[in-house]
Write an enzyme that holds these catalytic residues in place. Structure first.
Site, PDB file in Angstrom:
ATOM      1  N   LYS A  80       0.831  -1.206   0.000  1.00 19.44           N
ATOM      2  CA  LYS A  80       0.000   0.000   0.000  1.00 19.44           C
ATOM      3  C   LYS A  80       0.866   1.257   0.000  1.00 19.44           C
ATOM      4  O   LYS A  80       1.900   1.328   0.670  1.00 19.44           O
ATOM      5  CB  LYS A  80      -0.916  -0.032   1.229  1.00 19.44           C
ATOM      6  CG  LYS A  80      -2.026   1.004   1.247  1.00 19.44           C
ATOM      7  CD  LYS A  80      -2.943   0.730   2.428  1.00 19.44           C
ATOM      8  CE  LYS A  80      -4.137   1.670   2.507  1.00 19.44           C
ATOM      9  NZ  LYS A  80      -5.048   1.313   3.622  1.00 19.44           N
ATOM     10  N   SER A 154      -9.773   1.485   2.514  1.00 21.86           N
ATOM     11  CA  SER A 154      -8.790   2.242   1.761  1.00 21.86           C
ATOM     12  C   SER A 154      -7.713   1.387   1.071  1.00 21.86           C
ATOM     13  O   SER A 154      -6.933   1.914   0.268  1.00 21.86           O
ATOM     14  CB  SER A 154      -8.090   3.250   2.691  1.00 21.86           C
ATOM     15  OG  SER A 154      -7.374   2.591   3.722  1.00 21.86           O
ATOM     16  N   SER A 178     -10.494  -1.295   6.450  1.00 21.06           N
ATOM     17  CA  SER A 178      -9.831  -1.015   5.177  1.00 21.06           C
ATOM     18  C   SER A 178      -9.152  -2.213   4.533  1.00 21.06           C
ATOM     19  O   SER A 178      -8.700  -2.113   3.390  1.00 21.06           O
ATOM     20  CB  SER A 178      -8.797   0.102   5.364  1.00 21.06           C
ATOM     21  OG  SER A 178      -9.437   1.330   5.573  1.00 21.06           O
TER      22      SER A 178
END
Length: 467
Positions: A80, A154, A178
């Site tokens: 990420k 996310s 997330s």
């Protein structure tokens, strides 16, 4: 090979490397080809790793010498965007750029020390505080099961990449769902571990108190367990990481199925799929009762938006240059957060501590809380949230009512694919266990997975025919 390498799990790839039937370079090339085919449709990657080839070649040499760093040495992974990764920039996905980091943050370091090859970094919404994945810096990320829709957020870029076969592991974070909600929206396994099980150190500050944990999205429970094994472990610099897992109960497992949180709406398609999955729990020996959530979360849910606003205000106060680069909506959030009184933050912290105590007590009486992983099916890719669920208007957290309380309570939880919707879109079942009982959670998920295997189902590249 008769089976394309991009279709294989991390564990399967490691076995091929050990047997000499494939190399990490082969796996990287397969991953890069898959990403090249899908990326114009998904926009899941924020930046490629310029050293991926050299990492794969070094891993191949270790396997030839019989000295791999771990059973997953050489397996491709994505990371990420804001997880700090040596040799690559790490940002909050805000406009502008940052220099390459000089070292990895602790969870990334543990994975790289195990020899995994970083394919690329993945997209996220700015500051990782939204449940979809789009940003002014990287644009809109789309769901491979239907590119008109979001993969959630996310960790949406990681979810889209793994679901499409770029790499079997996507490192990400979960501060309020997330990992788990993107897993549900893309047909993956997403584990949010107990606070401290995967210690954090050396990363960018989180705007979500201590709620955010590092973890991964994978296609199988076995891969999720293998990643946890590599990332977990006490570190004397991180207090919460020193906890000891509680002993197992020598009795049949008991679960509470909570279909709805208060009067919050739930998509009927999700409700039907999750209810069908209860029969699988019963079949593996878990006694299921139905009832309300055994803890009160309405007060904390009402304050949830304030947590992000206060957190971003703190980030901007510490780094005015970051504030200057941030997009206007996040500057506005920070302005609201900066005006919040200290008493509001104290109220939030008091509610969090009360929830942790209550959840710990409740999960001595039952072993699992089971819910849908998300209240809504994936929605339009560029919309922040679905405004309507089952015909009822909802706010920004309407789709996320099942996940955030788990982070606040410091508990482990996992999203596991169940029967897809009639149109083929994935749906996730959400399992929550007591603090420190991550392994129990994985055992139950693995038993469920054997009854409804999902790993052979893949999205179809636009323009291709399913095969």
């Amino acid at each position: 090979m008769s089976t394309e390498l991009w279709r294989l799990s991390a564990i399967e790839l490691g076995r091929l490397f050990a047997d000499g039937r494939a190399s990490p370079v082969d796996a990287l090339e397969a991953a890069q080809a898959r990403a090249a085919a899908w990326e114009p449709h998904l926009n899941a990657l924020s930046r490629d790793n310029p050293r991926a080839r050299s990492e794969a070649e070094a891993s191949a040499a270790r396997w030839r010498a019989g000295a791999p760093l771990s059973p997953l040495d050489g397996v491709p992974m994505t990371v990420k965007e804001f997880l700090v990764t040596e040799g690559m920039p790490s940002t909050y996905a805000e406009p502008g750029e940052a220099p390459a980091a000089g070292e990895d943050e602790l969870p990334v370091a543990r994975m790289r020390r195990a020899g995994l090859v970083t394919l690329a970094k993945t997209t996220m919404p700015e500051f990782a505080v939204q449940g979809f994945t789009a940003s002014a810096r990287f644009g809109v990320t789309r769901n491979p099961w239907d590119t008109r829709l979001t993969p959630g957020g996310s960790t949406g870029g990681g979810a889209a990449a793994t679901a499409a076969g770029y790499a079997p592991i996507a490192l990400g974070t979960d501060g309020g769902g997330s990992l788990r909600r993107p897993a549900a929206h893309t047909g993956l396994v997403g584990l949010k571990s107990s606070l401290g099980r995967v210690p954090r150190l050396g990363g960018l500050p989180s705007p979500l108190l201590d709620f955010e944990v590092a973890g991964a999205l994978t296609r199988t429970v076995a891969d999720t367990r293998a990643v946890l094994h590599l990332m977990q472990g006490a570190d004397p610099r991180v207090l919460w990481s020193g906890f000891a897992a509680p002993p197992r109960h020598d009795r049949p497992l008991r679960a509470r199925y909570v279909e709805r949180i208060g009067d919050a709406p739930l998509d009927p398609v999700i409700a039907s799929a999750c209810r069908r999955a209860l029969a699988d729990l019963d079949a593996i020996g878990v006694a299921v009762e139905e009832g309300p959530l055994p803890v009160e979360i309405a007060g904390l849910n009402a304050l949830w938006p304030e947590i992000g606003k206060i957190g971003i205000a703190r980030l901007f106060a510490a780094d005015p240059a970051l504030a200057a680069r941030a997009s206007a909506p996040y500057r506005a959030m920070a302005e609201e957060g900066a005006r919040a009184p200290a008493t509001l933050l104290c109220d939030i912290l008091d509610r969090v501590q009360a929830l942790r105590n209550a959840a710990n007590a409740a999960l001595t009486e039952i072993d699992l809380v089971v819910t849908p992983a998300a209240a809504a099916m994936p929605w339009t890719a560029d919309a922040v949230y679905p405004e309507v669920i089952d015909g009822r208007p909802v706010g920004p957290r309407g789709h996320a009512v099942y996940s955030g309380w788990v982070n606040a309570a410091a508990l482990p939880a996992l999203s596991l694919p169940v029967d897809p919707a009639p149109d083929g879109l994935p749906i996730g079942l959400h399992l929550v266990a007591g603090f420190g009982r991550d392994d129990l959670l994985l055992d139950v998920a693995e038993a469920l997975e054997t009854r409804r295997p999902f790993a052979d189902r893949w999205p179809v590249l636009p323009g291709e025919v399913s095969r």
